[in-house]
Design a protein around this motif. Structure first.
Motif, PDB file in Angstrom:
ATOM      1  N   VAL A  96      36.362  40.705  40.412  1.00  0.00           N
ATOM      2  CA  VAL A  96      36.990  41.826  41.132  1.00  0.00           C
ATOM      3  C   VAL A  96      38.500  41.767  40.981  1.00  0.00           C
ATOM      4  O   VAL A  96      39.157  42.775  40.696  1.00  0.00           O
ATOM      5  CB  VAL A  96      36.603  41.771  42.636  1.00  0.00           C
ATOM      6  CG1 VAL A  96      37.503  42.680  43.459  1.00  0.00           C
ATOM      7  CG2 VAL A  96      35.140  42.157  42.832  1.00  0.00           C
ATOM      8  N   ILE A  97      39.062  40.567  41.142  1.00  0.00           N
ATOM      9  CA  ILE A  97      40.522  40.443  41.072  1.00  0.00           C
ATOM     10  C   ILE A  97      41.017  40.682  39.646  1.00  0.00           C
ATOM     11  O   ILE A  97      42.002  41.403  39.428  1.00  0.00           O
ATOM     12  CB  ILE A  97      40.973  39.059  41.609  1.00  0.00           C
ATOM     13  CG1 ILE A  97      40.642  38.962  43.109  1.00  0.00           C
ATOM     14  CG2 ILE A  97      42.475  38.850  41.401  1.00  0.00           C
ATOM     15  CD1 ILE A  97      40.915  37.621  43.750  1.00  0.00           C
ATOM     16  N   SER A  98      40.306  40.151  38.670  1.00  0.00           N
ATOM     17  CA  SER A  98      40.794  40.333  37.291  1.00  0.00           C
ATOM     18  C   SER A  98      40.612  41.777  36.827  1.00  0.00           C
ATOM     19  O   SER A  98      41.425  42.300  36.066  1.00  0.00           O
ATOM     20  CB  SER A  98      40.137  39.331  36.339  1.00  0.00           C
ATOM     21  OG  SER A  98      38.831  39.767  36.009  1.00  0.00           O
ATOM     22  N   ASP A  99      39.555  42.454  37.303  1.00  0.00           N
ATOM     23  CA  ASP A  99      39.355  43.869  36.974  1.00  0.00           C
ATOM     24  C   ASP A  99      40.526  44.721  37.446  1.00  0.00           C
ATOM     25  O   ASP A  99      40.803  45.784  36.897  1.00  0.00           O
ATOM     26  CB  ASP A  99      38.060  44.409  37.593  1.00  0.00           C
ATOM     27  CG  ASP A  99      36.822  44.001  36.783  1.00  0.00           C
ATOM     28  OD1 ASP A  99      36.999  43.377  35.705  1.00  0.00           O
ATOM     29  OD2 ASP A  99      35.695  44.281  37.233  1.00  0.00           O
ATOM     30  N   LEU A 100      41.196  44.266  38.508  1.00  0.00           N
ATOM     31  CA  LEU A 100      42.367  45.002  39.015  1.00  0.00           C
ATOM     32  C   LEU A 100      43.627  44.625  38.247  1.00  0.00           C
ATOM     33  O   LEU A 100      44.716  45.112  38.538  1.00  0.00           O
ATOM     34  CB  LEU A 100      42.565  44.709  40.505  1.00  0.00           C
ATOM     35  CG  LEU A 100      41.511  45.300  41.458  1.00  0.00           C
ATOM     36  CD1 LEU A 100      41.654  44.694  42.841  1.00  0.00           C
ATOM     37  CD2 LEU A 100      41.627  46.819  41.518  1.00  0.00           C
TER      38      LEU A 100
END
Lengths: 418, 418
Positions: free
Chosen positions: A363-367
């Motif tokens: 989730v964090i890397s997708d952002l």
């Protein structure tokens, strides 16, 4: 018919009108057949006003003993007025200070721990049909000195008293109507939790979801006191805090907390030899600097990198301590970083469910956000990131872990956490 | 080196600046080699502010027990701050509430009397080199309930504590620099008295010279505590209050007091039979109406006239009581009068000096003023007159009894007499 401890914070009794509303609430409980012991904090800004007065009198930090004498008057005013408000509704009530309630503490001023409660006087007053109003946040030493319990103290008073009188329930009334899956001021679709375990609550409280003081939760856990967190202003059902909390189907993460009061310090190029880490953290502990996340990289070419987090207030002192031991440690360089936020997911079921950590990283890397530090325990996982990304990250995690709801959250004003 | 009790009233510690000035004064005393116990009232308007708060919460007169819980916080704030102010000047100090000081009272709320003082804790703290700061106006019952001593209570705390610890002196600091021969705000040539006896002071205090509370003077007389009344704001010598006070050569009247809170009630044409007076005054006493001067005319044609005075607040109730017993007494008529003042001359030597009364009558009649009621005791004589004549009468009496001086009186602001 049960024995209930009800705790109201400073903003719940912030003025005469609110005090009357709280009284009405208590009387309803009483008239429904329950025996009520009420713990109350100082009204609204009282404590801050008293601190201001002390600053006009004393240059620097006033003697802690006298500060306790001063500040405990705040709760004494509250209990007297709340008792009057209950009398005004035609019910019997009696107010007690900490020492009158038999609350004994260590001989420490400003942040004493409760050492013993001798509740006979409170129990007698209940037996005589009174609502008993107890001043939170205060107690007395064996030598008869007045002490305070420090921040969060009124929560602790309520829980400790509930344990001492074997209450069926300890209700914490506050400005929100329960514990949410995350901060509903940031994430509109945050869901109110029906139940949460002590351990999960402790992780959430320590991480900044400042609804219940960690010391009070610890106390509740040790004495198995069932807590209910609910709103002073509505009749909505609250959140139960207890030993075993049921998880809803398909949900693994109970809540998402964040803490902006975090600074990162990295010590780079530390020559590898035994005891290097110990040296650093003993030096920091000696000057009472609390360290949270600690991370060590692998050793490359005989040297390693350490990183850890402290509070923003401790950062400068921590850097000074590290500078002092530069010769001993022989490191190459120190860096530090602010404007961070620590985002944590908490859930008792995490340990037995594969893929929870992977989801957080994804989730964090997708952002497109990079993670500065990571730390994991059995029931929580924390990532430190740049704080400008807070809302996006929490919202995305909330959705990813299936926590979004459509119900409307109730959020009042800021509650004094004494 | 002596042991001194110093008492400061509410206006002497009305704000941070005054609090610091009082601290300086205490530290000077301490550094001159004395051991100091300080009794202090609530700051300035604190008590009134707390009463206002209670009125917002409770319709009518709040439960007295809870009122005591509320009001005693005022003095607790004062002692904590004053202790800080002393610490700030580099001296050791420790503050105590009433119960911590071992001040026990009857089990009555709002106006308890001190029943016992167990001063060991205060004495120990002195022995350890502390200035001891004690909250005035408050104590504790045997059962551990917090009580207040009612108006004038801080004076009483000081005197009782002085007796209990066998202090050499009890200094009452106030907004005037001593006891004057009459009110210096009315008579510019009023003289400050070097000495006055307990009995004279009692008469003056009861008559409205509200510098020292009568209950405190009684206590001082019973335990033979030497009092000094002096100013919080100047270093002027004050007035000693003690058993035997020396009179200056040629002076018989020590002081002239006045009291405007007086109403006259006359019952006219009361048929003469035994017990008539008793019936009237028992009926008044049953409803707690205090009667001051009582005068009965001679019996003419089988009936007599009675007159007496009450406070202005009690007049209406007194008239109602008398109306109720009209049938029993069989009187002809009742009259009453307000806008009066009772002027009293006080002096221990009056009884042995002829002509003192005659002078008073002559002075008043020379001004063309008629006297409504007269009353005399061993050391005082009072005349009730129309209150528009107050200044003229007091000035003329002051001159006639040789009391005029040329020294400048010091008069501060109004002092809270708690």
């Amino acid at each position: 018919m049960s024995l209930i401890v009800m705790k109201f914070g400073g903003s719940s009794v912030g003025d005469a009108e609110r005090m009357k509303r709280v009284a009405k609430r208590i009387v309803e409980r009483k008239q429904a057949g329950h025996s009520c012991v009420v713990v109350v904090s100082a009204m609204g800004d009282t404590t801050d006003d008293l601190i201001d007065l002390s600053k006009q009198i004393y240059d620097g930090a006033p003697p802690a003993r006298e500060m306790d004498m001063l500040l405990t008057t705040g709760e004494q005013v509250s209990v007297a007025l709340l008792s009057m408000a209950i009398h005004n509704l035609g019910e019997q009530a009696v107010s007690y200070t900490g020492w009158q309630s038999g609350i004994y503490t260590e001989a420490v001023h400003g942040k004493a721990r409760i050492s013993d409660i001798q509740p006979q006087r409170v129990l007698n007053a209940i037996e005589q049909g009174n609502v008993v109003i107890v001043a939170g946040f205060q107690g007395m030493t064996e030598a008869g000195e007045i002490t305070t319990l420090g921040r969060g103290g009124s929560d602790t008073t309520a829980v400790a008293l509930a344990a001492a009188i074997k209450a069926d329930l300890c209700e914490i009334y506050t400005d929100v109507d329960g514990i949410y899956s995350t901060d509903p001021r940031i994430v509109k679709v945050a869901r109110k939790l029906k139940e949460i375990s002590y351990d999960e609550m402790l992780e959430l409280a320590n991480l900044g979801a400042a609804v219940l003081h960690p010391r009070a939760v610890e106390y509740a856990k040790n004495y198995n006191v069932t807590l209910v967190v609910r709103s002073s202003f509505t009749n909505n059902e609250g959140t139960n805090v207890k030993e075993e909390a049921v998880m809803e189907q398909g949900i693994v993460v109970r809540g998402i907390a964040y803490d902006k009061n975090v600074a990162r310090i990295s010590i780079l190029g530390v020559p590898e030899k035994p005891g290097q880490l110990a040296k650093v953290f003993i030096s920091l502990a000696e000057v009472q600097i609390d360290v949270d996340i600690i991370v060590q990289s692998g050793v490359i070419n005989g040297s390693a990198d350490f990183s850890f987090t402290t509070t923003l207030a401790d950062r400068e002192r921590a850097l000074a301590v590290i500078e002092q031991i530069r010769g001993e440690i022989g490191y190459r360089e120190v860096t530090s970083e602010v404007n961070l936020v620590k985002v944590s997911i908490v859930g008792a079921g995490m340990v037995s469910t594969p893929g929870v950590a992977a989801t957080m990283f994804k989730v964090i890397s997708d952002l497109g956000i990079s993670i500065s530090l990571v730390s994991t325990s059995e029931i929580k996982m924390s990532c430190v990131i740049d704080n400008s990304n807070l809302t996006d990250v929490i919202s995305a995690l909330h959705t990813a872990y299936g926590l979004d709801t459509t119900e409307q959250a109730f959020v009042g004003g800021p509650e004094d956490r004494r």
